[in-house]
Design a protein around this motif. Structure first.
Motif, PDB file in Angstrom:
ATOM      1  N   ASN A 184       0.822  -1.223   0.000  1.00 13.81           N
ATOM      2  CA  ASN A 184       0.000   0.000   0.000  1.00 13.81           C
ATOM      3  C   ASN A 184       0.849   1.264   0.000  1.00 13.81           C
ATOM      4  N   ARG A 185       2.019   1.209   0.670  1.00 16.39           N
ATOM      5  CA  ARG A 185       2.840   2.418   0.820  1.00 16.39           C
ATOM      6  C   ARG A 185       3.743   2.646  -0.396  1.00 16.39           C
ATOM      7  N   ARG A 186       3.752   1.726  -1.360  1.00 16.42           N
ATOM      8  CA  ARG A 186       4.608   1.856  -2.546  1.00 16.42           C
ATOM      9  C   ARG A 186       4.113   2.999  -3.427  1.00 16.42           C
ATOM     10  N   ASP A 187       5.033   3.550  -4.225  1.00 14.41           N
ATOM     11  CA  ASP A 187       4.652   4.735  -5.003  1.00 14.41           C
ATOM     12  C   ASP A 187       3.712   4.429  -6.169  1.00 14.41           C
ATOM     13  N   PHE A 188       4.009   3.349  -6.927  1.00 12.46           N
ATOM     14  CA  PHE A 188       3.198   3.054  -8.106  1.00 12.46           C
ATOM     15  C   PHE A 188       2.854   1.572  -8.159  1.00 12.46           C
ATOM     16  N   THR A 189       1.759   1.259  -8.843  1.00 13.77           N
ATOM     17  CA  THR A 189       1.311  -0.143  -8.939  1.00 13.77           C
ATOM     18  C   THR A 189       2.393  -1.026  -9.556  1.00 13.77           C
ATOM     19  N   ILE A 190       3.145  -0.472 -10.508  1.00 15.23           N
ATOM     20  CA  ILE A 190       4.171  -1.271 -11.196  1.00 15.23           C
ATOM     21  C   ILE A 190       5.378  -1.546 -10.299  1.00 15.23           C
ATOM     22  N   ASN A 191       5.455  -0.808  -9.174  1.00 20.81           N
ATOM     23  CA  ASN A 191       6.544  -1.028  -8.215  1.00 20.81           C
ATOM     24  C   ASN A 191       6.067  -1.758  -6.958  1.00 20.81           C
TER      25      ASN A 191
END
Length: 476
Positions: free
Chosen positions: A121-128
């Protein structure tokens, strides 16, 4: 969610070892982020590998290192709860799964232990946010709660949570979104783009060093203009590089117009990116015209002028580098020199190319003459095919002339054939202005082609010049 397995992504023995060690410690471990993204994009195998553990990442790193050949050192960063192992060309970074909350005036989060879901959830982008499991029971299983795989297929940059919150919490993510869109040639999802525009002023809490790091990556991408257009579109650019946005616009007085130097600059940066990977030469292309905004004037008889814009621009480079906390060393001086000299070869290419003009160019540019020519060739943005051919041919002639003149006259990194000490000894002089006058006269004579760049000719010229200055040759 369909359970997909991608064991071929994690064939390297180190992944098996991490998984076995995590099983022994009774914790779940996953490889996450850029490694997984680049595997699906077929961008080669990244050397930086992020491993997230549901538990202590530091404990897992220590245990893994003790089992690796050569027992590599574990670098521990307690403040961040991370640990790093360098092994066989890989950089393995271990972190415990965590959830974050932010204060309004800082991008540094309050961190607490969390689940894998919290961490994604805390990641910047869905691809990451995609993760591959390393535990034995589900080794290679893809965990992709936000459908990052689809976003990779659609070439979309999207945030896992509401974009306004994502960008407000950590405004550096706005620059990262633009950087990934530029590097990967992806589109930023409309909601995300709007959220960047709404949160643009939050960029002010980010350190200049972090912003510059993203600017470097944008500049080093195949088509940097994509990133600068997005920064311009979202309103970030005037907050970061106002010198560039000041170039935008076309004014017309009495039917006389000048070109839009902002869009021209972006074309120059794209052009130069096709021919060089020199980051600082790309910076020079980006800044080569910044002196045009403060020097722009309209004159009734001659129209628009930008007199001295190269000199003003080179001074602005220093201020910009200082403000952005960029290096104020030889890299900055190189960019300054390129900006200062950016019009010299263009003037040469337009006129008849004389040997003396080429000698002066090589003398002033020194080792950077090839870089300067590369910058000037990139500066050809005319859409008129006839003019474009003419300029390119003329620059070819200048390059050819540079080689000929340099082979014959050796003026690159020029050292006078007669030293100041020899002038002093010859005329029995103490340090005085006459020595400077003679040295300058020798240099000018060589650059003008009056004498060859050789000792004997320079010595005779020195004697002649000394006679004109009423100096007597000292005889011992």
């Amino acid at each position: 969610m369909i359970q997909e397995f991608h064991k071929d992504a994690i064939q390297h023995p180190v992944f098996q070892l991490i998984g076995e060690t995590a099983d022994e410690l009774g914790m779940d471990a996953y490889v996450i982020g850029g490694f997984v993204r680049d595997y699906f994009l077929k961008r080669g195998t990244p050397k930086d590998i992020d491993v997230v553990a549901v538990g202590s990442g530091i404990q897992l790193a220590k245990k893994v290192a003790s089992k690796l050949k050569g027992k590599p050192e574990v670098s521990i960063f307690k403040n961040f709860g991370t640990a790093m192992i360098k092994h066989q060309g890989l950089e393995l970074e271990f972190v415990g799964a965590r959830k974050e909350s932010y204060h309004r005036d800082s991008r540094k989060p309050v961190v607490e232990d969390g689940t894998l879901e919290d961490d994604q959830n805390r990641r910047d982008f869905t691809i990451n946010a995609m993760a591959l499991s390393l535990n034995n029971t589900n080794f290679g299983q893809l965990l992709d709660p936000f459908d990052g795989i689809s976003d990779l297929d659609k070439k979309i940059i999207r945030t896992p949570l509401e974009p306004g919150i994502t960008y407000s919490d950590d405004p550096l993510r706005m620059m990262r979104a633009i950087r990934f869109a530029t590097q990967l040639h992806f589109t930023i999802e409309l909601k995300s783009l709007q959220a960047i525009t709404e949160n643009k002023n939050r960029i002010k809490i980010i350190s200049e060093e972090r912003i510059v790091d993203e600017l470097h990556k944008i500049l080093m991408s195949p088509t940097p203009s994509l990133g600068f257009k997005l920064m311009h579109q979202t309103g970030l650019l005037p907050l970061i590089l106002p010198e560039l946005t000041a170039l935008q616009g076309i004014e017309e007085i009495e039917g006389q117009r000048h070109k839009d130097n902002f869009w021209h600059t972006l074309e120059v940066v794209d052009n130069i990116s096709e021919t060089t990977d020199n980051l600082w030469l790309r910076w020079a292309a980006l800044l080569h015209d910044i002196g045009k905004a403060p020097t722009k004037k309209f004159h009734n008889k001659i129209g628009w002028t930008f007199h001295g814009h190269e000199f003003v621009g080179s001074k602005m480079v220093y201020k910009l580098f200082k403000r952005m906390r960029m290096p104020l060393n030889d890299k900055m001086k190189f960019v300054q020199k390129m900006v200062l000299m950016s019009s010299r070869p263009i003037i040469l290419a337009e006129d008849h190319v004389t040997d003396s003009a080429v000698r002066r160019l090589v003398f002033d540019a020194g080792d950077y003459v090839d870089d300067l020519m590369t910058l000037c060739e990139a500066d050809i943005t005319t859409k008129n095919p006839k003019k474009q051919r003419k300029y390119k041919n003329n620059f070819q002639l200048v390059r050819q002339k540079i080689v000929e003149v340099e082979e014959r006259d050796h003026v690159r990194n020029f050292q006078p054939p007669v030293s100041g000490e020899e002038i002093m000894q010859t005329f029995n002089l103490k340090p005085s202005k006459e020595i400077g006058i003679i040295k300058d006269a020798i240099k000018e004579a060589i650059l003008e082609g009056e004498i060859p760049n050789e000792y004997e000719a320079a010595y005779q010229f020195m004697l002649e010049k000394g006679k004109q200055l009423n100096l007597k040759v000292h005889s011992e």
